[in-house]
Design a protein around this motif. Structure first.
Motif, mmCIF file in Angstrom:
data_model
loop_
_atom_site.group_PDB
_atom_site.id
_atom_site.type_symbol
_atom_site.label_atom_id
_atom_site.label_comp_id
_atom_site.label_asym_id
_atom_site.label_seq_id
_atom_site.Cartn_x
_atom_site.Cartn_y
_atom_site.Cartn_z
ATOM 1 N N UNK A 28 43.136 10.253 -0.043
ATOM 2 C CA UNK A 28 41.814 9.740 0.357
ATOM 3 C C UNK A 28 41.419 10.210 1.752
ATOM 4 N N UNK A 29 42.423 10.649 2.526
ATOM 5 C CA UNK A 29 42.156 11.046 3.923
ATOM 6 C C UNK A 29 41.990 12.545 4.100
ATOM 7 N N UNK A 30 42.036 13.297 3.004
ATOM 8 C CA UNK A 30 41.964 14.756 3.131
ATOM 9 C C UNK A 30 40.597 15.179 3.697
ATOM 10 N N UNK A 31 40.661 16.121 4.660
ATOM 11 C CA UNK A 31 39.469 16.531 5.420
ATOM 12 C C UNK A 31 38.365 17.072 4.514
ATOM 13 N N UNK A 32 37.135 16.718 4.859
ATOM 14 C CA UNK A 32 35.961 17.238 4.163
ATOM 15 C C UNK A 32 35.359 18.354 5.021
ATOM 16 N N UNK A 33 34.527 19.200 4.398
ATOM 17 C CA UNK A 33 33.890 20.266 5.189
ATOM 18 C C UNK A 33 33.168 19.659 6.401
ATOM 19 N N UNK A 34 33.369 20.259 7.557
ATOM 20 C CA UNK A 34 32.694 19.776 8.756
ATOM 21 C C UNK A 34 33.527 18.809 9.585
ATOM 22 N N UNK A 35 34.589 18.235 9.010
ATOM 23 C CA UNK A 35 35.458 17.331 9.778
ATOM 24 C C UNK A 35 36.207 18.112 10.856
#
Ligand SMILES: *[C@@H]1O[C@H](CO)[C@@H](O)[C@H](O)[C@H]1NC(C)=O
Ligand SMILES: *[C@@H]1O[C@H](CO)[C@@H](O)[C@H](O)[C@H]1NC(C)=O
Ligand SMILES: *[C@@H]1O[C@H](CO)[C@@H](O)[C@H](O)[C@H]1NC(C)=O
Ligand SMILES: *[C@@H]1O[C@H](CO)[C@@H](O)[C@H](O)[C@H]1NC(C)=O
Ligand SMILES: *[C@@H]1O[C@H](CO)[C@@H](O)[C@H](O)[C@H]1NC(C)=O
Length: 534
Positions: free
Chosen positions: A285-292
């Protein structure tokens, strides 16, 4: 003893003509003299008194010449006679022990356990026991200082660590107590946590005749499994490399996500998990999203880091898939703890256990222990230190009792190991919980980390705390006294959350396998709003 009689003997004594017996409760003029004479009274072939002294209430005791890894000071809470002994346990081993004999004696005896890889007398527990009127003993567990170098090629020192320091200090301590007060103790108790919890279970399993009541916390039992499991964190961290471990900037987010997924399962969103065994934390659930933000300042994690978190929270399996040790139960703060304890080098206790106790090779590389070495440890299991028999029938048949507790925020020893042991006892003895209740009760303490502290109501009288209650419903040691002496067993343990010396709230800690659930619209700070349920 008649008052006139003691005045008379005191007068005779002033002339140096006597030895006044101490009265049965330890009061009276004989106390000082008996204390001075104690060294002579208890000396024997294997028992060498080092000194005895009177210590008055309020004294800040500082013990000189202790290994630097040991806590060397405590405030002595009541008037005591303090005796220090060097007891020979074999041709190549010895135990240093102390007996604290309170002036105001309750007639009870208590032995206290150790912590870590041992090597330190637990002065805080001696103080605690004496403050409650117990004649109390504590030992260095057969070697001095918090490391395992003395195990090297010396099975006798391991035997002291495994159990003999406790059996010895109990036997000698009971003898000293009887000689000092001229009266045998009424009931014998044991108090210990961590290694002390394992020592307590060793007594319950193999020496059930010694104690009437055993209070054992966060036990380091299944010791070979524990040492393998503790050593695995370092191995995982080394294998994944620096960018495989979630960076410190993400740890707060990991805690927040863990709570978001699991805190509500007990009905209370209060930052405390009442039953972490129900928490199937999903780090993806904590995996980085684009832009993070990524890299050293990231608050999200990579897929590889999520995998590492899963490894941290997985059980340990050995050769051919043998289940060795349960998973770490998720609790806020697990990331900084793991990173702090296991990153730089192999965990000291595992390192020393494998080098000095198992392989007798100070140069052994312990950074990458695996199934072969773990299997060797289980097969070798020197002096039965593993401490994992599920058969408590001898203890049960003589009517002795065990009170077991484990903090659910314990990251050093997984509380799941305690659940697993309770279930083992149930299966081994083929007994339901209501039958086990007659002699063995286990309480899971939410919000307690390793033996003390933590984010919840962790003050339960398992060790001395300034603001702790002595009420048996709120104090596990006094609960045990009541169980042994009055036959009234604890149904639950009420813990207190103490902040700045004030009780913020109290909470019930349920008897396993029950778990604590907050009723609909309940107030988490009101103990009455919680229910122990299956
Ligand atoms: C007690 O321990 C403290 C902290 O380790 C140390 O500074 C002090 O010198 C010790 N005192 C004695 C008398 O050994
Ligand atoms: C205890 O006795 C043993 C054996 O006699 C000796 O080797 C050891 O140095 C003694 N320890 C202390 C602290 O006196
Ligand atoms: C272990 O403790 C002893 C006694 O304090 C000390 O001399 C020794 O240096 C320690 N060894 C290690 C490897 O920590
Ligand atoms: C991380 O944040 C600090 C403080 O905001 C900043 O000084 C540093 O350059 C940042 N590091 C990276 C790798 O972005
Ligand atoms: C694991 O399997 C191997 C090969 O079948 C066997 O020789 C060995 O005894 C097994 N070990 C254990 C601990 O079961």
């Amino acid at each position: 003893m008649a008052k006139n009689n003691s005045i008379l003997s005191a007068a005779v004594c002033l002339l140096g003509l006597c030895s006044i017996p101490v009265s049965a409760d330890g009061r009276g003029p004989g106390f000082e003299k008996s204390c001075r004479n104690l060294e002579k009274t208890v000396k024997s072939k294997n028992v060498k008194p080092l000194f005895s002294e009177l210590v008055s209430a309020g004294t800040q005791l500082v013990v000189p010449d202790l290994d630097a890894s040991c806590q060397n000071s405590t405030t002595v809470p009541v008037d005591i006679c303090r005796l220090s002994l060097n007891v020979t346990t074999s041709a190549t081993s010895d135990v240093l022990m102390e007996v604290w004999l309170p002036k105001d004696w309750s007639g009870r005896f208590m032995a206290t356990g150790n912590g870590g890889i041992a090597g330190c007398v637990d002065y805080a527990s001696l103080s605690y026991g004496a403050s409650l009127g117990f004649a109390t003993t504590g030992s260095n567990n057969g070697h001095s200082g918090q490391n395992g170098t003395r195990f090297l090629n010396n099975l006798e020192v391991i035997k002291d660590y495994s159990y003999r320091a406790i059996t010895t200090s109990a036997a000698v301590g009971k003898d000293v107590t009887a000689k000092f007060y001229r009266k045998a103790h009424k009931k014998a108790y044991y108090l210990g946590c961590s290694t002390g919890g394992r020592q307590g279970f060793k007594m319950a399993q193999d020496f059930p005749e010694i104690f009437d009541g055993i209070v054992a916390g966060a036990p380091a039992f299944n010791f070979q499994g524990l040492m393998a499991w503790s050593g695995r964190f370092h191995t995982i961290i080394s294998a994944v490399g620096p960018d495989g471990v979630p960076p410190p900037s993400s740890w707060a987010a990991i805690d927040a996500e863990l709570l978001a997924q699991c805190d509500h399962l007990d009905g209370a969103v209060d930052g405390i998990l009442e039953d972490p065994s129900m928490c199937n934390f999903r780090p993806e659930a904590l995996i980085c999203k684009p832009g993070d933000t990524t890299g050293a300042n990231a608050t999200c994690i990579t897929g590889k880091q999520a995998d590492t978190v899963r490894q941290f929270l997985s059980p340990l399996y050995g050769l051919n898939g043998t289940y060795l040790y349960p998973r770490l139960e998720p609790a806020p703060g697990f990331m900084p703890f793991i990173a702090g304890a296991y990153t730089a080098q192999q965990f000291l206790y595992t390192d020393h256990w494998y080098k000095y106790a198992l392989y007798n090779d100070p140069n052994l590389d312990t950074s990458n222990l695996g199934p072969e070495q773990w299997d060797y440890a289980y097969k070798n299991d020197p002096t039965g230190v593993r401490t994992y028999s599920g058969d408590l029938s001898k203890l049960a048949s003589r009517g002795a009792k065990v009170l077991h507790y484990h903090g659910l925020e314990d990251i050093l020893i997984s509380s799941a190991s305690s659940n697993r042991y309770y279930d083992l006892v149930s299966r081994t003895m083929s007994m339901s919980s209501s039958e086990l209740d007659n002699f063995y009760r286990y309480f899971r303490v939410s919000g307690m980390s390793h033996c003390r502290g933590g984010s919840g109501a962790s003050v339960i009288g398992n060790n001395f705390q300034q603001d702790g209650s002595l009420d048996p419903t709120e104090n596990v040691l006094m609960a045990m006294v009541k169980w042994v002496e009055e036959g009234v067993a604890p149904e639950a343990v009420i813990g207190s959350r103490v902040v700045d010396g004030k009780t913020d709230y109290k909470r019930i800690h349920c008897k396993y396998p029950l778990r604590n659930v907050l009723g609909f619209n309940g107030d988490p700070k009101n103990p009455e709003d919680w229910t122990c349920t299956l």
